[in-house]
Design a protein around this motif. Structure first.
Motif, short mmCIF file in Angstrom:
data_model
loop_
_atom_site.label_atom_id
_atom_site.label_comp_id
_atom_site.label_asym_id
_atom_site.label_seq_id
_atom_site.Cartn_x
_atom_site.Cartn_y
_atom_site.Cartn_z
N LEU A 77 0.83 -1.20 0.00
CA LEU A 77 0.00 0.00 0.00
C LEU A 77 0.87 1.26 0.00
O LEU A 77 0.62 2.19 -0.77
N THR A 78 1.90 1.27 0.82
CA THR A 78 2.81 2.41 0.88
C THR A 78 3.50 2.62 -0.47
O THR A 78 3.61 3.75 -0.96
N SER A 79 3.94 1.54 -1.09
CA SER A 79 4.63 1.65 -2.38
C SER A 79 3.69 2.10 -3.49
O SER A 79 4.09 2.87 -4.36
N LEU A 80 2.45 1.63 -3.47
CA LEU A 80 1.49 2.06 -4.49
C LEU A 80 1.14 3.54 -4.32
O LEU A 80 0.96 4.25 -5.31
N ILE A 81 1.03 4.00 -3.08
CA ILE A 81 0.79 5.43 -2.84
C ILE A 81 1.97 6.24 -3.36
O ILE A 81 1.79 7.27 -4.02
N TRP A 98 10.63 6.72 -10.22
CA TRP A 98 11.47 6.05 -9.24
C TRP A 98 11.39 4.55 -9.45
O TRP A 98 10.40 3.91 -9.13
N ILE A 99 12.44 3.98 -10.00
CA ILE A 99 12.48 2.56 -10.31
C ILE A 99 12.49 1.71 -9.03
O ILE A 99 11.95 0.61 -9.02
N ASN A 100 13.07 2.23 -7.94
CA ASN A 100 13.13 1.44 -6.72
C ASN A 100 11.74 1.11 -6.19
O ASN A 100 11.53 0.05 -5.59
N ASN A 101 10.76 1.97 -6.43
CA ASN A 101 9.39 1.66 -6.00
C ASN A 101 8.78 0.55 -6.84
O ASN A 101 8.04 -0.28 -6.33
N PHE A 106 7.01 -5.16 -7.08
CA PHE A 106 7.08 -6.52 -7.61
C PHE A 106 7.64 -7.51 -6.59
O PHE A 106 7.22 -8.66 -6.54
N THR A 107 8.56 -7.06 -5.76
CA THR A 107 9.11 -7.93 -4.72
C THR A 107 8.05 -8.24 -3.67
O THR A 107 7.95 -9.39 -3.21
N LEU A 108 7.28 -7.25 -3.28
CA LEU A 108 6.21 -7.48 -2.31
C LEU A 108 5.14 -8.40 -2.87
O LEU A 108 4.63 -9.28 -2.17
N LEU A 109 4.80 -8.23 -4.13
CA LEU A 109 3.85 -9.14 -4.76
C LEU A 109 4.39 -10.56 -4.82
O LEU A 109 3.65 -11.53 -4.63
#
Length: 119
Positions: A77-81, A98-101, A106-109
């Motif tokens: 949720l934080t990354s999508l925001i 920002w590529i790191n997001n 993808f890592t969280l998924l």
């Protein structure tokens, strides 16, 4: 004015700072989820555990597994925001995605898929 100087940092907009802090928070949540994953995952049998007859847990620790999923979902949720703010902030030029997001999303998924489908 030098690139990366203090004056340049002071001129950053509020939303750029929010993006930076949300990105850092997202990665900290991910590291916390990795620590919880280490303790929640099923243990693997090895040759030594078979020789000495040590019992190993072959299932997820349910409380820590739930905490793992909660951390992953909160991080997602934080990354999508953060990704949404990034798209809205730099929608005109698309010069600063920002590529790191994206990597974090993808890592969280992948972590959620690991828990739910047990790859």
């Amino acid at each position: 004015m030098r690139v990366g100087s203090i004056d340049e940092l002071k001129k950053l907009s509020f939303w750029s700072r929010v993006l930076g802090w949300l990105s850092i928070i997202g990665w900290c949540i991910f590291v916390a989820a990795l620590i919880v994953y280490h303790y929640a995952r099923p243990e693997h049998e090895t040759l030594l555990t078979e020789i000495f007859g040590v019992d190993v847990r072959t299932h997820w620790h349910i409380t820590l597994g739930d905490l793992f999923i909660i951390l992953l979902l909160f991080g997602l949720l934080t990354s999508l925001i953060t990704f949404t703010i990034n798209l809205m902030l730099f929608s005109r030029h698309r010069q600063h995605i920002w590529i790191n997001n994206l990597i974090l999303i993808f890592t969280l998924l992948g972590g959620i898929a690991l828990y739910l489908f047990g790859f």
